[in-house]
Design a protein around this motif. Structure first.
Motif, PDB file in Angstrom:
ATOM      1  N   ASN A  41      47.045  39.999  34.959  1.00  0.00           N
ATOM      2  CA  ASN A  41      46.449  38.748  34.477  1.00  0.00           C
ATOM      3  C   ASN A  41      47.518  37.827  33.882  1.00  0.00           C
ATOM      4  O   ASN A  41      47.475  36.615  34.076  1.00  0.00           O
ATOM      5  CB  ASN A  41      45.375  39.033  33.422  1.00  0.00           C
ATOM      6  CG  ASN A  41      44.057  39.443  34.055  1.00  0.00           C
ATOM      7  OD1 ASN A  41      43.797  39.154  35.227  1.00  0.00           O
ATOM      8  ND2 ASN A  41      43.239  40.122  33.285  1.00  0.00           N
ATOM      9  N   LYS A  92      31.763  35.535  41.457  1.00  0.00           N
ATOM     10  CA  LYS A  92      31.929  34.466  40.463  1.00  0.00           C
ATOM     11  C   LYS A  92      33.363  34.361  39.966  1.00  0.00           C
ATOM     12  O   LYS A  92      33.883  33.262  39.796  1.00  0.00           O
ATOM     13  CB  LYS A  92      30.923  34.616  39.306  1.00  0.00           C
ATOM     14  CG  LYS A  92      30.884  35.966  38.620  1.00  0.00           C
ATOM     15  CD  LYS A  92      29.618  36.079  37.762  1.00  0.00           C
ATOM     16  CE  LYS A  92      29.650  37.282  36.826  1.00  0.00           C
ATOM     17  NZ  LYS A  92      29.753  38.595  37.508  1.00  0.00           N
ATOM     18  N   SER A  93      34.011  35.516  39.782  1.00  0.00           N
ATOM     19  CA  SER A  93      35.420  35.474  39.375  1.00  0.00           C
ATOM     20  C   SER A  93      36.297  34.934  40.504  1.00  0.00           C
ATOM     21  O   SER A  93      37.249  34.186  40.261  1.00  0.00           O
ATOM     22  CB  SER A  93      35.909  36.870  38.990  1.00  0.00           C
ATOM     23  OG  SER A  93      35.280  37.293  37.814  1.00  0.00           O
ATOM     24  N   THR A  94      35.951  35.327  41.733  1.00  0.00           N
ATOM     25  CA  THR A  94      36.701  34.816  42.885  1.00  0.00           C
ATOM     26  C   THR A  94      36.607  33.292  42.941  1.00  0.00           C
ATOM     27  O   THR A  94      37.612  32.598  43.142  1.00  0.00           O
ATOM     28  CB  THR A  94      36.145  35.425  44.185  1.00  0.00           C
ATOM     29  OG1 THR A  94      36.220  36.841  44.089  1.00  0.00           O
ATOM     30  CG2 THR A  94      36.935  34.959  45.389  1.00  0.00           C
ATOM     31  N   ARG A 147      38.805  31.732  40.410  1.00  0.00           N
ATOM     32  CA  ARG A 147      40.212  31.792  40.793  1.00  0.00           C
ATOM     33  C   ARG A 147      40.546  30.802  41.907  1.00  0.00           C
ATOM     34  O   ARG A 147      41.663  30.280  41.975  1.00  0.00           O
ATOM     35  CB  ARG A 147      40.581  33.214  41.219  1.00  0.00           C
ATOM     36  CG  ARG A 147      40.885  34.085  40.023  1.00  0.00           C
ATOM     37  CD  ARG A 147      40.770  35.562  40.295  1.00  0.00           C
ATOM     38  NE  ARG A 147      40.738  36.276  39.009  1.00  0.00           N
ATOM     39  CZ  ARG A 147      41.820  36.729  38.388  1.00  0.00           C
ATOM     40  NH1 ARG A 147      43.008  36.609  38.955  1.00  0.00           N
ATOM     41  NH2 ARG A 147      41.737  37.302  37.210  1.00  0.00           N
ATOM     42  N   PHE A 159      40.900  34.906  30.274  1.00  0.00           N
ATOM     43  CA  PHE A 159      40.459  36.113  30.987  1.00  0.00           C
ATOM     44  C   PHE A 159      39.502  36.930  30.123  1.00  0.00           C
ATOM     45  O   PHE A 159      39.342  36.667  28.937  1.00  0.00           O
ATOM     46  CB  PHE A 159      41.668  36.974  31.335  1.00  0.00           C
ATOM     47  CG  PHE A 159      42.663  36.296  32.218  1.00  0.00           C
ATOM     48  CD1 PHE A 159      42.579  36.409  33.598  1.00  0.00           C
ATOM     49  CD2 PHE A 159      43.695  35.543  31.668  1.00  0.00           C
ATOM     50  CE1 PHE A 159      43.508  35.784  34.409  1.00  0.00           C
ATOM     51  CE2 PHE A 159      44.624  34.914  32.479  1.00  0.00           C
ATOM     52  CZ  PHE A 159      44.530  35.037  33.853  1.00  0.00           C
ATOM     53  N   GLN A 160      38.936  37.956  30.745  1.00  0.00           N
ATOM     54  CA  GLN A 160      38.040  38.824  29.984  1.00  0.00           C
ATOM     55  C   GLN A 160      38.778  39.520  28.849  1.00  0.00           C
ATOM     56  O   GLN A 160      38.291  39.612  27.740  1.00  0.00           O
ATOM     57  CB  GLN A 160      37.389  39.856  30.900  1.00  0.00           C
ATOM     58  CG  GLN A 160      36.448  40.754  30.103  1.00  0.00           C
ATOM     59  CD  GLN A 160      35.718  41.746  30.960  1.00  0.00           C
ATOM     60  OE1 GLN A 160      35.679  41.631  32.173  1.00  0.00           O
ATOM     61  NE2 GLN A 160      35.134  42.744  30.325  1.00  0.00           N
ATOM     62  N   ASP A 165      36.708  33.425  32.342  1.00  0.00           N
ATOM     63  CA  ASP A 165      36.206  34.520  33.171  1.00  0.00           C
ATOM     64  C   ASP A 165      35.656  35.642  32.286  1.00  0.00           C
ATOM     65  O   ASP A 165      36.403  36.500  31.847  1.00  0.00           O
ATOM     66  CB  ASP A 165      37.353  35.042  34.050  1.00  0.00           C
ATOM     67  CG  ASP A 165      36.843  35.984  35.122  1.00  0.00           C
ATOM     68  OD1 ASP A 165      35.626  36.230  35.180  1.00  0.00           O
ATOM     69  OD2 ASP A 165      37.674  36.477  35.913  1.00  0.00           O
ATOM     70  N   GLU A 166      34.377  35.603  32.016  1.00  0.00           N
ATOM     71  CA  GLU A 166      33.708  36.574  31.136  1.00  0.00           C
ATOM     72  C   GLU A 166      34.498  36.795  29.843  1.00  0.00           C
ATOM     73  O   GLU A 166      34.816  37.930  29.487  1.00  0.00           O
ATOM     74  CB  GLU A 166      33.522  37.913  31.852  1.00  0.00           C
ATOM     75  CG  GLU A 166      32.697  37.796  33.107  1.00  0.00           C
ATOM     76  CD  GLU A 166      32.386  39.165  33.717  1.00  0.00           C
ATOM     77  OE1 GLU A 166      32.414  40.151  32.970  1.00  0.00           O
ATOM     78  OE2 GLU A 166      32.120  39.215  34.908  1.00  0.00           O
ATOM     79  N   VAL A 205      32.244  31.830  33.307  1.00  0.00           N
ATOM     80  CA  VAL A 205      31.668  32.937  34.076  1.00  0.00           C
ATOM     81  C   VAL A 205      31.153  33.988  33.101  1.00  0.00           C
ATOM     82  O   VAL A 205      31.853  34.355  32.158  1.00  0.00           O
ATOM     83  CB  VAL A 205      32.730  33.558  35.001  1.00  0.00           C
ATOM     84  CG1 VAL A 205      32.250  34.885  35.565  1.00  0.00           C
ATOM     85  CG2 VAL A 205      33.077  32.597  36.125  1.00  0.00           C
TER      86      VAL A 205
END
Lengths: 268, 258
Positions: free
Chosen positions: A156, B52-54, B57, B86-87, B163-164, B195
């Motif tokens: 990430n 959803k993440s795709t 991105r 990011f998550q 993303d979450e 997301v």
């Protein structure tokens, strides 16, 4: 914060093994004295110490030679190992081409390469041959650990660097190298010991009269059945190995203690 | 900066027929259409594997779509600055909080001294001014996420993609961060795409919820929330909120039934 607890715990960590060591030496001394074991079989610690004092000059000279070879080999191994690992991280093809040969160099016993290196370098330049041999043994752990470390950067974070348009150089210096640092330092700790082993083994192979490091002192003392001197040289070798290990552990701790799990001291 | 109005302005992001198939043959997304207005707050909700993440991105430019078109009508091109959360907080463990927030500016070549006030401002926004010198491992999960948000916002990007982001946090911390995020969004006016797989979170936060289905990943429904901002506890406890959540839930179930 329970400062007393940690302090006394630290003292205990030093005191307990030291006490165990002293006890061991005393038992050894008593055993040799009571059983009247000849000094050319197993000398008492006091006799070894005496020998160490008597031969101090020549032993220190030899220690310096071994130390010099070990440190030089180690530093060159760091440069070579880290450098090659960085090269590998930049080009998959270079890695594919060269990594197998690095393994070949690693798995071939250094004792078996030593005669060849000695012939190439020449017996008038043994110290240089020792340096090469010690380097061969020492560089692989640094290479393989650093290679692994450079690859282990969080993906990430990699994406984030990409998102901000980071250059290859920035990814390397700001992300990959810091991520690799704990791995690299673990490699250094292994290599520090291996450099010493390499320097000693190579000197054994180099054989009579050519070297003047600690390994040669051991061979020489063995030939003369001067076992106390042999032990004295052995003691110095161990001390050197321990010093290298502690030095590198200290470095690791200094560099990682603020952020890496392995070096962080927990309070509970 | 308000949620309403600006309906006639060109949308910031225009997705038409977006599709993505991975090398192993998995169809991550197919035929996704959506339009996201400038300054809007949109949530993508769906089960695991709905892409959803795709999609996020693809919008970020981290991966490329194979089908369809991603357009930026309002700006003409993808903005140079995009904030991404990011998550996991995804912080650099070896760097202090301030240095983590500095990263985007550093990568753009800004010196540490020049960047100083902007780092301070970003930390202040997320309420972490006192923790600039701390290291990530010394922070709680919620605080790490705040650092991550501060880092994403330090460049003052027009778009924030998340993303979450709060999925791993406890309920209490999550609600707190939801509220703080809305306040930041209202104050700064960046477009947010969020997301989540929490229906409640999506309804509470966004102007519009895009419901997605899995296998293959696709758009199932668009649900307008139509609740004015600022939103707070009153909205979370209103019958209207429960009713909208039920609608989103129904849309998700319908998608799963096909």
């Amino acid at each position: 914060m329970k400062r007393d607890d940690t302090l006394s715990a630290r003292i205990m960590r030093i005191l307990v093994p030291v006490a165990a060591g002293i006890l061991f030496l005393l038992l050894w001394e008593a055993f040799v004295t009571i059983r009247e074991i000849p000094r050319f079989v197993l000398p008492a610690p006091s006799v070894i110490f005496e020998s160490l004092v008597q031969n101090f000059g020549s032993l220190m000279g030899s220690l310096w030679v071994t130390l010099r070879v070990t440190i030089a080999a180690f530093l060159l191994a760091v440069v070579g190992g880290v450098g090659l690992a960085i090269l590998f991280s930049q080009s998959r093809h270079v890695e594919m081409a060269l990594f197998p040969y690095a393994i070949v160099l690693q798995v071939t016993p250094v004792v078996s390469i030593a005669p060849l290196i000695l012939i190439w370098v020449g017996y008038d330049n043994v110290e240089f041959a020792l340096l090469i041999l010690a380097w061969i043994v020492a560089f692989f752990p640094i290479l393989s650990n650093t290679t692994l470390g450079l690859r282990s950067a969080d993906h990430n974070l990699r994406d984030l660097f990409r998102l901000y348009g980071a250059s290859r150089w920035q990814v390397l210096t700001e992300l990959q190298l810091p991520s690799a640092l704990p791995y690299m330092l673990a490699g250094l700790k292994i290599s520090g010991g291996l450099a010493l082993i390499g320097a000693v083994v190579a000197e054994f192979v180099a054989g009579s009269g050519s070297g003047n490091g600690l390994a040669w002192r051991i061979v020489e003392a063995g030939n003369r059945l001067d076992i106390p001197r042999m032990f004295a040289a052995l003691f110095l070798l161990s001390a050197l190995g321990i010093a290298i290990f502690f030095g590198l552990s200290l470095l690791e701790n200094r560099l990682l203690r603020r952020w890496h799990e392995s070096a962080v001291r927990r309070e509970s | 900066m308000s949620a309403a109005g600006a309906a006639d302005a060109p949308s910031l992001i225009e997705l038409s027929g977006i599709g993505k198939t991975y090398a192993n043959g998995t169809v991550a997304l197919t035929g996704v259409d959506a339009s996201i207005r400038q300054g809007g707050f949109v949530s993508l909700v769906g089960p695991s594997g709905c892409g959803k993440s795709t999609l996020l991105r693809i919008i970020a430019g981290l991966i490329a779509e194979d089908h369809g078109k991603l357009g930026w009508p309002a700006t003409g091109a993808r903005p140079a600055d995009i904030g991404f959360v990011f998550q996991d907080a995804t912080l650099m463990p070896w760097a202090s909080v301030a240095d983590n927030v500095y990263l985007p500016l550093k990568l753009k070549g800004l010196g540490r001294v020049e960047a100083g006030p902007r780092i301070e401002a970003a930390l202040k926004r997320v309420g972490l001014s006192d923790f600039a010198a701390a290291f990530p491992r010394e922070l709680s999960g919620g605080m790490k996420m705040r650092v991550s948000i501060a880092r994403a916002l330090v460049t003052e990007p027009p778009v924030l993609l998340m993303d979450e982001p709060f999925a791993a946090l406890d309920e209490f911390t999550r609600e707190k961060l939801d509220g703080d995020l809305l306040a930041l969004w209202q104050a700064q006016g960046f477009t947010t795409i969020f997301v989540t797989h929490s229906i409640y979170e999506s309804v509470f936060l966004s102007e519009r919820v895009l419901v997605m289905g899995a296998r293959p990943g696709r758009m199932l429904a668009e649900i307008e929330i139509g609740e004015p901002y600022p939103r707070g506890r009153a909205f979370r406890e209103s019958p209207r909120y429960v009713e909208i959540c039920a609608r989103v839930s129904a849309a998700l179930r319908e998608g799963a039934a096909i």
